[in-house]
Design a protein around this motif. Structure first.
Motif, PDB file in Angstrom:
ATOM      1  N   UNK A  61      -2.005  -4.858   1.246  1.00  0.00           N
ATOM      2  CA  UNK A  61      -1.269  -3.714   1.266  1.00  0.00           C
ATOM      3  C   UNK A  61      -1.445  -2.970  -0.142  1.00  0.00           C
ATOM      4  N   UNK A  62      -1.404  -1.515  -0.134  1.00  0.00           N
ATOM      5  CA  UNK A  62      -1.494  -0.835  -1.294  1.00  0.00           C
ATOM      6  C   UNK A  62       0.260  -0.929  -2.034  1.00  0.00           C
ATOM      7  N   UNK A  63       0.636  -1.928  -2.495  1.00  0.00           N
ATOM      8  CA  UNK A  63       1.891  -2.183  -2.965  1.00  0.00           C
ATOM      9  C   UNK A  63       1.817  -3.357  -4.073  1.00  0.00           C
ATOM     10  N   UNK A  64       2.648  -3.012  -4.923  1.00  0.00           N
ATOM     11  CA  UNK A  64       2.602  -4.232  -6.124  1.00  0.00           C
ATOM     12  C   UNK A  64       3.342  -5.537  -5.519  1.00  0.00           C
ATOM     13  N   UNK A  65       3.133  -6.532  -6.038  1.00  0.00           N
ATOM     14  CA  UNK A  65       3.893  -7.695  -5.399  1.00  0.00           C
ATOM     15  C   UNK A  65       4.678  -8.210  -6.765  1.00  0.00           C
ATOM     16  N   UNK A  66       5.816  -8.804  -6.603  1.00  0.00           N
ATOM     17  CA  UNK A  66       6.504  -9.502  -7.682  1.00  0.00           C
ATOM     18  C   UNK A  66       6.048 -10.887  -7.917  1.00  0.00           C
ATOM     19  N   UNK A  67       5.129 -11.339  -7.100  1.00  0.00           N
ATOM     20  CA  UNK A  67       4.481 -12.596  -7.420  1.00  0.00           C
ATOM     21  C   UNK A  67       2.976 -12.275  -8.096  1.00  0.00           C
ATOM     22  N   UNK A  68       2.934 -12.638  -9.228  1.00  0.00           N
ATOM     23  CA  UNK A  68       1.498 -12.427  -9.990  1.00  0.00           C
ATOM     24  C   UNK A  68       0.371 -12.680  -9.350  1.00  0.00           C
ATOM     25  N   UNK A  69       0.131 -13.884  -8.580  1.00  0.00           N
ATOM     26  CA  UNK A  69      -0.894 -14.215  -7.760  1.00  0.00           C
ATOM     27  C   UNK A  69      -1.241 -13.161  -6.990  1.00  0.00           C
ATOM     28  N   UNK A  70      -0.393 -12.375  -6.347  1.00  0.00           N
ATOM     29  CA  UNK A  70      -0.876 -11.417  -5.530  1.00  0.00           C
ATOM     30  C   UNK A  70      -1.489 -10.152  -6.088  1.00  0.00           C
ATOM     31  N   UNK A  71      -1.236  -9.951  -7.263  1.00  0.00           N
ATOM     32  CA  UNK A  71      -1.491  -8.873  -7.982  1.00  0.00           C
ATOM     33  C   UNK A  71      -3.040  -9.061  -8.560  1.00  0.00           C
ATOM     34  N   UNK A  72      -3.618 -10.313  -8.582  1.00  0.00           N
ATOM     35  CA  UNK A  72      -4.931 -10.787  -9.051  1.00  0.00           C
ATOM     36  C   UNK A  72      -5.766 -10.398  -7.749  1.00  0.00           C
ATOM     37  N   UNK A  73      -5.210 -10.596  -6.357  1.00  0.00           N
ATOM     38  CA  UNK A  73      -5.967 -10.178  -5.508  1.00  0.00           C
ATOM     39  C   UNK A  73      -5.684  -8.737  -4.846  1.00  0.00           C
ATOM     40  N   UNK A  74      -5.140  -7.893  -5.542  1.00  0.00           N
ATOM     41  CA  UNK A  74      -4.702  -6.487  -5.043  1.00  0.00           C
ATOM     42  C   UNK A  74      -5.805  -5.704  -4.603  1.00  0.00           C
ATOM     43  N   UNK A  75      -5.441  -4.860  -3.874  1.00  0.00           N
ATOM     44  CA  UNK A  75      -6.368  -3.827  -3.259  1.00  0.00           C
ATOM     45  C   UNK A  75      -6.820  -2.716  -4.597  1.00  0.00           C
TER      46      UNK A  75
END
Length: 306
Positions: free
Chosen positions: A176-190
């Motif tokens: 998703x082209x959204x931020x996550x409040x979970x840092x682990x998903x921001x490492x794997x962001x788009x």
């Protein structure tokens, strides 16, 4: 008079939706029906999801599965997933839209689900759902878990969007082209989100369907609503502090997408067995339909006198 899921009754300002889609994400199937991490029975969880899908709408325009179709990209896992979902889609008279995720392998996905040559080409497609255009993007990066869209795929998307569709366009992607409040998903962001935003702005894109997070989330991107469906395999226990969030075998869900001329709604449908009341029913709807709008307000809206 029969009205499946109440769809033929009009008691408010909106007419029934022009299109209804089922949005499912992250099945994470494994070869041989193995449990994910030795713990999660993903096939049993998916089977319960399919039973729920059968109930919520008799003829959805599409069933969209937004990635991580398998956990390791194994050919047998794709076969098992296809064998599970395609008969249900045929029963409901609808199409399945397979979207690639970071856990998928393009060659096996293309061959196992799409009957295409097993290449590393992005898994993309365009569906005309009675005037509603659905575009599948491939945000997977071979050999990696983060997401990206290269110049070629963005140029292709720009060309497709050059001509508007009668009911507009929905994009389906995994990351998703959204931020996550979970840092682990921001490492794997788009990656290259700014470039994607440039393509979308001013187009007829009305919504983005995504997955990846294993929890339901909503936001906007380039002025377009984004809806993230939770996972069918396991979900993230977001009731904990962000640093402590991990997976749990509970709260699986999918989304019911209703497309109207002026809005699109995304209803989170829990896949759970729970005691349910029996007050509302088809008979209740028929009684309401027999009344005038004023009588319905009197019967159902007026509070009891104190």
């Amino acid at each position: 008079m029969t009205a499946p899921a109440g769809n033929e009754y009009v008691f408010g300002r909106h007419q029934p939706a022009s299109h209804v889609l089922i949005h499912v994400s992250d099945p994470h199937f494994l070869a041989g029906g193995a449990r994910l991490g030795g713990r999660y029975d993903v096939e049993a969880n998916f089977a319960r999801t399919l039973e729920a899908i059968r109930l919520v709408h008799p003829h959805p325009a599409a069933i969209v599965v937004t990635g991580d179709l398998t956990d390791l990209g194994e050919p047998d896992a794709y076969r098992r997933l296809r064998d599970a979902l395609e008969p249900v889609a045929a029963e409901l008279g609808t199409v399945v839209v397979w979207v690639a995720g970071n856990h998928d392998e393009r060659p096996a996905l293309r061959e196992g689900l799409l009957d295409l040559a097993p290449t590393e080409e992005p898994v993309t497609g365009v569906w005309d759902l009675d005037g509603l255009r659905l575009i599948a993007l491939d945000t997977s990066v071979p050999g990696w878990h983060h997401g990206d869209l290269d110049e070629a795929q963005l140029a292709w998307l720009r060309d497709v969007l050059a001509e508007p569709a009668p009911h507009g366009t929905l994009l389906a992607m995994h990351h998703p082209p959204l931020p996550s409040h979970l840092p682990l998903f921001d490492i794997l962001e788009l990656r290259h989100q700014d470039e994607l935003a440039e393509v979308i702005r001013g187009s007829d894109v009305r919504g983005i369907l995504a997955g990846h997070l294993h929890y339901s989330a909503h936001g906007t991107f380039a002025g377009v609503p984004v809806s993230v469906s939770s996972a069918t395999c396991y979900t993230m226990n977001v009731s904990l502090p962000a640093a402590d969030v991990n997976g749990m075998d509970a709260a699986q869900a999918f989304q019911l997408v209703h497309v109207h001329p002026d809005t699109i709604t995304h209803t989170v449908v829990p896949v759970t067995a729970a005691p349910t009341g029996e007050f509302f029913s088809e008979a209740w709807l028929e009684r309401m339909a027999a009344l005038t709008p004023e009588q319905r307000l009197e019967a159902f809206s007026r509070k009891r006198a104190r």
